[in-house]
Design an enzyme around this catalytic site. Structure first.
Site, PDB file in Angstrom:
ATOM      1  N   GLU A  47       0.843  -1.207   0.000  1.00 16.20           N
ATOM      2  CA  GLU A  47       0.000   0.000   0.000  1.00 16.20           C
ATOM      3  C   GLU A  47       0.873   1.249   0.000  1.00 16.20           C
ATOM      4  O   GLU A  47       0.591   2.229  -0.700  1.00 16.20           O
ATOM      5  CB  GLU A  47      -0.905   0.015   1.240  1.00 16.20           C
ATOM      6  CG  GLU A  47      -1.914  -1.117   1.309  1.00 16.20           C
ATOM      7  CD  GLU A  47      -1.382  -2.325   2.065  1.00 16.20           C
ATOM      8  OE1 GLU A  47      -0.178  -2.652   1.917  1.00 16.20           O
ATOM      9  OE2 GLU A  47      -2.159  -2.963   2.800  1.00 16.20           O
ATOM     10  N   ALA A 161      15.420 -43.560  -9.730  1.00 20.49           N
ATOM     11  CA  ALA A 161      16.795 -43.862 -10.133  1.00 20.49           C
ATOM     12  C   ALA A 161      16.776 -45.230 -10.819  1.00 20.49           C
ATOM     13  O   ALA A 161      15.812 -45.989 -10.686  1.00 20.49           O
ATOM     14  CB  ALA A 161      17.725 -43.890  -8.921  1.00 20.49           C
ATOM     15  N   LEU A 203      22.147 -27.543  -3.990  1.00 19.51           N
ATOM     16  CA  LEU A 203      20.880 -27.024  -3.450  1.00 19.51           C
ATOM     17  C   LEU A 203      20.809 -25.506  -3.460  1.00 19.51           C
ATOM     18  O   LEU A 203      20.432 -24.882  -2.464  1.00 19.51           O
ATOM     19  CB  LEU A 203      20.625 -27.562  -2.032  1.00 19.51           C
ATOM     20  CG  LEU A 203      20.526 -29.077  -1.881  1.00 19.51           C
ATOM     21  CD1 LEU A 203      20.270 -29.449  -0.426  1.00 19.51           C
ATOM     22  CD2 LEU A 203      19.423 -29.641  -2.766  1.00 19.51           C
TER      23      LEU A 203
HETATM   24  N1  LIG Z   1      14.095 -38.421  -8.203  1.00 19.86           N
HETATM   25  C1  LIG Z   1      14.073 -37.531  -7.239  1.00 19.86           C
HETATM   26  O1  LIG Z   1      13.244 -36.623  -7.253  1.00 19.86           O
HETATM   27  C2  LIG Z   1      15.077 -37.623  -6.144  1.00 19.86           C
HETATM   28  C3  LIG Z   1      15.184 -36.581  -5.226  1.00 19.86           C
HETATM   29  C4  LIG Z   1      16.111 -36.679  -4.210  1.00 19.86           C
HETATM   30  C5  LIG Z   1      16.893 -37.831  -4.119  1.00 19.86           C
HETATM   31  N2  LIG Z   1      16.777 -38.823  -5.031  1.00 19.86           N
HETATM   32  C6  LIG Z   1      17.587 -40.022  -4.949  1.00 19.86           C
HETATM   33  O2  LIG Z   1      17.316 -40.646  -3.723  1.00 19.86           O
HETATM   34  C7  LIG Z   1      18.461 -41.399  -3.323  1.00 19.86           C
HETATM   35  C8  LIG Z   1      18.676 -41.203  -1.837  1.00 19.86           C
HETATM   36  O3  LIG Z   1      17.561 -41.778  -1.200  1.00 19.86           O
HETATM   37  P1  LIG Z   1      17.339 -41.723   0.350  1.00 19.86           P
HETATM   38  O4  LIG Z   1      15.956 -42.176   0.567  1.00 19.86           O
HETATM   39  O5  LIG Z   1      18.435 -42.419   1.062  1.00 19.86           O
HETATM   40  O6  LIG Z   1      17.553 -40.168   0.654  1.00 19.86           O
HETATM   41  P2  LIG Z   1      16.906 -39.141   1.639  1.00 19.86           P
HETATM   42  O7  LIG Z   1      15.469 -39.386   1.816  1.00 19.86           O
HETATM   43  O8  LIG Z   1      17.338 -37.810   1.170  1.00 19.86           O
HETATM   44  O9  LIG Z   1      17.653 -39.410   3.009  1.00 19.86           O
HETATM   45  C9  LIG Z   1      17.229 -40.416   3.852  1.00 19.86           C
HETATM   46  C10 LIG Z   1      17.876 -40.238   5.196  1.00 19.86           C
HETATM   47  O10 LIG Z   1      17.336 -39.125   5.877  1.00 19.86           O
HETATM   48  C11 LIG Z   1      17.647 -39.274   7.235  1.00 19.86           C
HETATM   49  N3  LIG Z   1      16.559 -38.892   8.109  1.00 19.86           N
HETATM   50  C12 LIG Z   1      16.649 -38.013   9.123  1.00 19.86           C
HETATM   51  N4  LIG Z   1      15.510 -37.919   9.787  1.00 19.86           N
HETATM   52  C13 LIG Z   1      14.650 -38.755   9.192  1.00 19.86           C
HETATM   53  C14 LIG Z   1      13.314 -39.102   9.465  1.00 19.86           C
HETATM   54  N5  LIG Z   1      12.624 -38.562  10.453  1.00 19.86           N
HETATM   55  N6  LIG Z   1      12.726 -40.015   8.672  1.00 19.86           N
HETATM   56  C15 LIG Z   1      13.383 -40.574   7.652  1.00 19.86           C
HETATM   57  N7  LIG Z   1      14.670 -40.269   7.333  1.00 19.86           N
HETATM   58  C16 LIG Z   1      15.304 -39.382   8.125  1.00 19.86           C
HETATM   59  C17 LIG Z   1      17.949 -40.765   7.431  1.00 19.86           C
HETATM   60  O11 LIG Z   1      19.335 -40.899   7.730  1.00 19.86           O
HETATM   61  P3  LIG Z   1      19.795 -40.780   9.249  1.00 19.86           P
HETATM   62  O12 LIG Z   1      18.964 -41.766   9.999  1.00 19.86           O
HETATM   63  O13 LIG Z   1      21.231 -41.016   9.256  1.00 19.86           O
HETATM   64  O14 LIG Z   1      19.470 -39.389   9.649  1.00 19.86           O
HETATM   65  C18 LIG Z   1      17.638 -41.377   6.109  1.00 19.86           C
HETATM   66  O15 LIG Z   1      18.443 -42.479   5.806  1.00 19.86           O
HETATM   67  C19 LIG Z   1      19.589 -40.897  -4.182  1.00 19.86           C
HETATM   68  O16 LIG Z   1      19.944 -41.920  -5.080  1.00 19.86           O
HETATM   69  C20 LIG Z   1      19.038 -39.715  -4.887  1.00 19.86           C
HETATM   70  O17 LIG Z   1      19.571 -39.609  -6.185  1.00 19.86           O
HETATM   71  C21 LIG Z   1      15.881 -38.723  -6.032  1.00 19.86           C
END
Ligand SMILES: NC(=O)c1ccc[n+]([C@@H]2O[C@H](COP(=O)([O-])OP(=O)(O)OC[C@H]3O[C@@H](n4cnc5c(N)ncnc54)[C@H](OP(=O)(O)O)[C@@H]3O)[C@@H](O)[C@H]2O)c1
Length: 363
Positions: A47, A161, A203
């Site tokens: 405004e 993936a 990021l």
């Molecule tokens: N196509 C897409 O849009 C896309 C986007 C992003 C990633 N990706 C792919 O996804 C793959 C990685 O997968 P991801 O599932 O391991 O990755 P993520 O979801 O980014 O990370 C998972 C990690 O987050 C941590 N985390 C912390 N707090 C959490 C909670 N409350 N609940 C669940 N997890 C928690 C856990 O590790 P801690 O227990 O050690 O904390 C868990 O192992 C890669 O290959 C990447 O290229 C694809």
């Protein structure tokens, strides 16, 4: 009002913890004499900018504004007083302000003899400011957390993936450019430590030319045990980074970061609109916690047949428990499909349109 809503969008990504607001001033003959939008927190409100552009021509005129003018002295003075001092005789506002601190402007304006109409173009203005309105309404009911958009890219058969773990360039350059635009509208980008370990993403928000955008969202790594490598790209100086560990935020029963507390922590840091970029494990956990307000899926016309799914377990075991989404937009982005959807029943209902002068409520 349509013009004011367009103007308001110019502030997406830079106004938090404030709303986006647009304003158009008409002179007594109905000619547009001033326009403005709120560009950044602490800066002049829409405004005030529109009134400055209109100058004396605002006297006897109308202010058209997307949100009820504020009645509050914060870092800037109340817009109600600016409108009254400028001699505006009529205010047309789309959405009543649900903020218990800033709201109530219509009442003050009416008390000063200004004619106020609330509710014109409300649905469109609400949609343009949905993140701030949702977060503010929730905060008012003791649930402060940002509006959360989960974005993912997958193949047509739902894979994020390939079987060997390669995932780069599932989506097209056009879709990736679209994601950059989405990043420029949010206050924070969230990923799990799994994505950092697998892909080492930066990021950051980038311009069309590939340069770093002037304003960068907060980078948030959800990392229960602090496994983010010392040389991870998210630790560089290109943007602020929050590595949220269970020790800092609090852990759930499984020892992992408590996502509700993480969301409240983001609200405290001024975030109102945030982007969850995955990966599948963290996305499943956010959905299970009921913290996702909108889903944006980029689906590439590719098939893999094997490889991880775009979404991991979200606590659903039978079809009746499937998260039901309402499609809000479907469009082509280059060769890919962008699908926008909202989980049903997660967002609070629209603010009730109140008629301040009579004390009655209309919807
Ligand atoms: N196509 C897409 O849009 C896309 C986007 C992003 C990633 N990706 C792919 O996804 C793959 C990685 O997968 P991801 O599932 O391991 O990755 P993520 O979801 O980014 O990370 C998972 C990690 O987050 C941590 N985390 C912390 N707090 C959490 C909670 N409350 N609940 C669940 N997890 C928690 C856990 O590790 P801690 O227990 O050690 O904390 C868990 O192992 C890669 O290959 C990447 O290229 C694809």
């Amino acid at each position: 009002m349509a013009r004011a809503i367009d103007l308001a969008a110019g502030g997406l990504g830079t106004t938090s913890p404030n709303p986006v607001v647009g304003c158009v001033i008409l002179d007594p003959d109905g000619v547009v004499v001033g326009e403005g939008f709120h560009a950044y927190a602490g800066g002049p409100h829409a405004e005030v900018r529109a009134l400055a552009a209109a100058g004396e021509r605002a006297r006897g005129g109308t202010a058209v504004v997307t949100l009820e003018p504020c009645d509050h002295t914060g870092r800037t003075g109340p817009c109600t007083q600016a409108l009254i001092s400028a001699g505006v005789v009529r205010v047309v506002a789309a959405v009543p302000d649900p903020d218990p601190v800033g709201g109530g402007g219509a009442h003050t304006l009416r008390a000063a003899g200004v004619e106020v109409t609330l509710g014109i173009g409300q649905a469109q203005a609400y949609a343009g400011n949905v993140a701030w309105l949702t977060a503010t309404q929730r905060a008012a009911t003791g649930d402060p957390r940002p509006y959360l958009i989960w974005k993912f890219a997958s193949t047509l058969d739902g894979r994020s993936a390939a079987a060997d773990g390669t995932s780069q360039w599932i989506s097209s350059p056009e879709a990736r450019a679209d994601v950059q635009e989405l990043r420029s509208t949010v206050d924070a980008i969230i990923v799990g430590v799994g994505t950092v370990l697998a892909d080492d993403p930066h990021l950051t928000a980038r311009t069309d030319a590939g340069a770093l955008a002037n304003r960068q969202p907060l980078r948030v790594i959800v990392d229960s045990a602090g496994r983010t490598p010392a040389d991870a790209r998210v630790r560089d100086g290109a943007a602020r980074t929050w590595i949220a560990t269970a020790a800092e935020v609090g852990g759930g029963a499984d020892g992992r970061v408590d996502l509700r507390r993480l969301a409240a922590g983001l609200f405290d840091r001024g975030c109102r609109r945030v982007l969850l970029e995955g990966g599948p494990t963290l996305a499943g956990a956010f959905l299970r916690a009921g913290l996702v307000d909108r889903v944006v899926g980029y689906v590439a016309p590719k098939l893999l047949g094997a490889g991880p799914a775009a979404l991991a377990a979200a606590g659903i075991v039978t079809i009746a428990e499937a998260i039901d989404l309402e499609l809000t937009d479907v469009r082509r982005v280059g060769p890919d499909l962008r699908i926008d959807a909202a989980p049903r029943g997660v967002a609070p209902p629209h603010v009730e349109l109140r008629d301040v002068s009579s004390g009655t409520a209309r919807t």
